[in-house]
Write a protein that holds these residues in place. Structure first.
Motif, PDB file in Angstrom:
ATOM      1  N   ASN A 227       0.816  -1.221   0.000  1.00  0.00           N
ATOM      2  CA  ASN A 227       0.000   0.000   0.000  1.00  0.00           C
ATOM      3  C   ASN A 227       0.845   1.265   0.000  1.00  0.00           C
ATOM      4  O   ASN A 227       0.346   2.340   0.350  1.00  0.00           O
ATOM      5  CB  ASN A 227      -0.959   0.004   1.190  1.00  0.00           C
ATOM      6  N   THR A 229       3.249   4.073  -2.148  1.00  0.00           N
ATOM      7  CA  THR A 229       3.486   4.646  -3.465  1.00  0.00           C
ATOM      8  C   THR A 229       4.913   5.178  -3.513  1.00  0.00           C
ATOM      9  O   THR A 229       5.312   5.968  -2.648  1.00  0.00           O
ATOM     10  CB  THR A 229       2.497   5.777  -3.773  1.00  0.00           C
ATOM     11  N   ASN A 248      -0.622  -4.017  -3.625  1.00  0.00           N
ATOM     12  CA  ASN A 248      -1.005  -2.661  -4.036  1.00  0.00           C
ATOM     13  C   ASN A 248       0.156  -1.680  -3.996  1.00  0.00           C
ATOM     14  O   ASN A 248      -0.040  -0.484  -3.764  1.00  0.00           O
ATOM     15  CB  ASN A 248      -2.163  -2.145  -3.176  1.00  0.00           C
ATOM     16  N   THR A 249       1.359  -2.132  -4.220  1.00  0.00           N
ATOM     17  CA  THR A 249       2.478  -1.216  -4.395  1.00  0.00           C
ATOM     18  C   THR A 249       2.284  -0.451  -5.697  1.00  0.00           C
ATOM     19  O   THR A 249       1.973  -1.037  -6.731  1.00  0.00           O
ATOM     20  CB  THR A 249       3.812  -1.985  -4.444  1.00  0.00           C
ATOM     21  N   THR A 250       2.468   0.873  -5.643  1.00  0.00           N
ATOM     22  CA  THR A 250       2.330   1.721  -6.818  1.00  0.00           C
ATOM     23  C   THR A 250       3.671   2.386  -7.111  1.00  0.00           C
ATOM     24  O   THR A 250       4.354   2.853  -6.197  1.00  0.00           O
ATOM     25  CB  THR A 250       1.254   2.800  -6.586  1.00  0.00           C
ATOM     26  N   LEU A 252       5.270   5.433  -9.426  1.00  0.00           N
ATOM     27  CA  LEU A 252       4.933   6.599 -10.226  1.00  0.00           C
ATOM     28  C   LEU A 252       6.195   7.357 -10.625  1.00  0.00           C
ATOM     29  O   LEU A 252       7.241   7.221  -9.997  1.00  0.00           O
ATOM     30  CB  LEU A 252       4.022   7.549  -9.454  1.00  0.00           C
ATOM     31  N   THR A 278      -1.397  -6.802  -7.567  1.00  0.00           N
ATOM     32  CA  THR A 278      -1.770  -5.638  -8.358  1.00  0.00           C
ATOM     33  C   THR A 278      -0.699  -4.571  -8.234  1.00  0.00           C
ATOM     34  O   THR A 278      -0.218  -4.287  -7.132  1.00  0.00           O
ATOM     35  CB  THR A 278      -3.134  -5.104  -7.882  1.00  0.00           C
ATOM     36  N   ALA A 279      -0.337  -3.953  -9.365  1.00  0.00           N
ATOM     37  CA  ALA A 279       0.780  -3.001  -9.348  1.00  0.00           C
ATOM     38  C   ALA A 279       0.569  -1.918 -10.402  1.00  0.00           C
ATOM     39  O   ALA A 279       0.993  -2.077 -11.546  1.00  0.00           O
ATOM     40  CB  ALA A 279       2.104  -3.717  -9.584  1.00  0.00           C
ATOM     41  N   PRO A 280      -0.093  -0.810 -10.048  1.00  0.00           N
ATOM     42  CA  PRO A 280      -0.177   0.314 -10.983  1.00  0.00           C
ATOM     43  C   PRO A 280       1.205   0.932 -11.195  1.00  0.00           C
ATOM     44  O   PRO A 280       1.962   1.128 -10.246  1.00  0.00           O
ATOM     45  CB  PRO A 280      -1.117   1.297 -10.275  1.00  0.00           C
ATOM     46  N   VAL A 281       1.538   1.230 -12.440  1.00  0.00           N
ATOM     47  CA  VAL A 281       2.812   1.853 -12.785  1.00  0.00           C
ATOM     48  C   VAL A 281       2.522   2.986 -13.760  1.00  0.00           C
ATOM     49  O   VAL A 281       1.777   2.809 -14.729  1.00  0.00           O
ATOM     50  CB  VAL A 281       3.784   0.839 -13.407  1.00  0.00           C
ATOM     51  N   ARG A 282       3.111   4.157 -13.501  1.00  0.00           N
ATOM     52  CA  ARG A 282       2.865   5.336 -14.334  1.00  0.00           C
ATOM     53  C   ARG A 282       4.170   6.089 -14.596  1.00  0.00           C
ATOM     54  O   ARG A 282       4.960   6.341 -13.691  1.00  0.00           O
ATOM     55  CB  ARG A 282       1.900   6.314 -13.641  1.00  0.00           C
ATOM     56  N   TRP A 308      -0.903   0.072 -16.611  1.00  0.00           N
ATOM     57  CA  TRP A 308       0.335   0.827 -16.787  1.00  0.00           C
ATOM     58  C   TRP A 308       0.130   1.906 -17.837  1.00  0.00           C
ATOM     59  O   TRP A 308      -0.409   1.649 -18.922  1.00  0.00           O
ATOM     60  CB  TRP A 308       1.467  -0.101 -17.207  1.00  0.00           C
TER      61      TRP A 308
END
Length: 581
Positions: A227, A229, A248-250, A252, A278-282, A308
């Motif tokens: 959790n 970012t 939930n590691t993000t 950015l 799950t891993a959002p990457v931006r 991503w």
């Protein structure tokens, strides 16, 4: 020093920032009365813009004291951002009719710079009723320097008259302090004050400008916290370490041009970034490693979603494997001098859009769907470019990979480079939908089958009883979204479509036999296709052509049927050509 406020007759239709430190009213900042009695100061909903920011002044007892000084603590204290001329403006509305009072009263604004009184802006408010209940704008221009701490206090001077019930009141609102960098000389349109309340950054948001900002590596592994970012603020070299995500590691970055991850010395086949979660990457770039990724949601009890955006890979010969995610969504990214992105396991959707996928010229696929990959909904690449040159293949979808009908989608994709663009599943497969692509053949819903010099008769057991034409037909290579067998075209597309079906045939039967011909859908004759011909005296017809329009669903099939209405005499269709489009 004393300045007289200017009454502004019109508003400049411009916008500039109100650098006062509060976003809305003074209701949470009670007035601090420094001197004087008999004056009530309160906030009111009767404001200039409906935000309850107005405060009302009402004098209920003049007595011998006619001056009241007050301020609002730190509510009107602001730090000047840059040197320059500034405009302080505010609105006053008089709600008292001139009667027994003097015609005017005074209202002053005191300006403090670094806790020193430097200006007093005077206002003479009319009570003659001409501007009763009208919001009048007053303003004064002052020079402030960057870093000055500016705040405001107010002085209310009542008329010198003893009236037990004066009902004297007015409203004060729409305070604005702006820098006059456009040299307008007058205040621009009113805008609410900025909110200068410091915004705290949560502990779970980490700015990464060096390796030490990450958790401490343990035997070469940096385990990112659940959790959290991580904002990549520069080019970070992990010096042989690798990142492992938690729940939930993000990750950015500001831009893939300057938010970069690499790991000098990372071994062959060791992924720089891996996770089961799950891993959002931006907006980051991964570069100069042998292997970039290993995401495997097999052991995760929750679906692994990979969304991503703006992610680049540079100089990565083995991008790695994505296995068992719920979805992999890749938008506005790029693979530059990179290849080897493999998909495996059960995947809901793979969607790549607005991206450039450029290989390195060496043997291998830029993107590969392995034989064990099961795509449950769709594999889609749209509005993108695939550059395959040298020995590099573009997109390779193994023929054993499981994909729903018409769910292998390429839409508006430009293929270039001169290499092999597609491998595995071909355009004629019922899995594909290739639309408006350049460099490859696009999909179509089309069928062609035929036979020549056929000698197999169609047996007629009763007159005026249609039966399917017999014989061995050949399917054309141009056929797509249909499976052709002997005198049957089965539609494999997933979408309901309308088709034109036409057939040309030559036939032989007895002399002077009247022969009927039909197009049949799922064994049911289409009566609007019905055509008749009569054989010649030697039993041969010159030609026969039938056609119709039909709506086909998936697995519907089309055949050509004939009948003899004259006698129980067999018919041999020697030549047949059927087109569905």
């Amino acid at each position: 020093m004393s300045l007289t406020a200017a009454l502004i007759q019109r508003g400049i239709p411009e916008y500039s920032e109100n650098i006062l430190p509060i976003a809305s009213g003074f209701e949470n900042e009670p007035a601090i009365v420094q001197a004087g009695v008999g004056t009530v100061i309160y906030t009111s909903s009767d404001s200039f813009d409906g935000s309850n920011s107005v405060f009302c002044f009402s004098n209920i007892d003049f007595g011998s004291q006619n001056t009241t000084d007050f301020n609002f603590g730190t509510a009107l204290s602001t730090i000047i951002k840059q040197d320059g001329q500034h405009i302080f403006s505010y609105k006053i509305r008089n709600s008292t009719i001139y009667n027994d009072f003097p015609k005017f009263f005074d209202f002053n604004v005191k300006v403090y710079v670094n806790a020193i009184l430097v200006e007093t802006i005077t206002n003479e408010i009319s009570l003659d009723g001409v501007n009763l209940d009208k919001w009048l704008t007053y303003a004064q221009s002052m020079y402030f320097s960057q870093g000055d701490v500016v705040d405001f206090a107010f002085e209310y001077i009542t008329p010198e008259i003893d009236n037990p019930n004066p009902n004297l009141e007015f409203y004060f609102d729409a305070l604005k302090l702006e820098i006059d960098n456009k040299e307008l000389g007058e205040p621009s349109v009113y805008s609410k004050a900025i909110d200068s309340t410091p915004k705290s950054i949560p502990d779970t948001f980490v700015f990464v400008s060096s390796l030490s900002d990450f958790p401490t590596p343990i035997t070469g592994v940096i385990t990112l916290l659940a959790n959290y970012t991580y904002y990549i603020a520069s080019e970070i070299d992990l010096v042989g370490n690798r990142l492992v995500g938690s729940a939930n590691t993000t990750i950015l970055g500001a831009s893939s041009e300057n938010s970069i991850l690499k790991s000098t010395g990372l071994g062959i086949g060791i992924p720089l970034l891996s996770s089961i979660y799950t891993a959002p990457v931006r907006n980051i770039c991964i570069k100069d490693v042998d292997t970039a990724l290993n995401f495997d949601g097999t052991s995760n009890p929750d679906p692994m979603a990979l969304d991503w955006d703006g992610v680049n890979f540079l100089n990565v010969p083995n991008l790695g494997t994505i296995k068992n995610p719920a979805n992999f969504i890749f938008d506005k990214g790029s693979l530059i001098n990179s290849k080897g992105l493999k998909f495996d396991g059960n995947i809901g959707t793979v969607a790549i859009s607005n991206s450039i996928l450029s290989g390195d010229g060496l043997a291998g696929d830029i993107i590969k769907l392995l034989s064990t990959c099961v795509v449950e909904r769709r594999f889609r690449v749209i509005f993108s470019s695939v550059v395959a040159f040298g020995s590099t293949n573009g997109i390779n979808v193994d023929v054993s990979a499981t994909i729903p009908v018409e769910a292998y989608i390429l839409d508006s994709v430009n293929f270039s480079g001169g290499g092999t663009y597609l491998g595995g599943v071909v355009v004629s497969s019922n899995k594909t939908t290739f639309f408006k692509c350049k460099g490859i053949q696009n999909s179509a819903e089309i069928s062609l089958y035929y036979m020549h010099v056929n000698a197999t008769p169609t047996v007629i057991a009763a007159t005026s009883t249609p039966v399917k034409v017999l014989g061995t037909t050949t399917s054309s290579d141009i056929t797509q979204k249909f499976t052709n067998t002997n005198n049957r075209a089965t539609y494999n597309g997933s979408l309901i479509r309308n088709f034109k079906i036409s057939a040309s045939l030559s036939l032989e039967s007895g002399n002077n036999q009247k022969i009927g011909c039909y197009i049949a859908k799922n064994g049911i004759l289409s009566n609007d296709s019905e055509v008749y011909v009569t054989t010649s005296g030697v039993g041969k017809a010159e030609s026969l052509h039938v056609q119709t329009l039909l709506e086909l669903n998936e697995n519907d099939y089309v055949e050509i049927w004939i009948e003899n209405t004259t006698a129980i005499t067999d018919i041999t269709v020697t030549d047949l050509n059927v087109i569905i489009q």
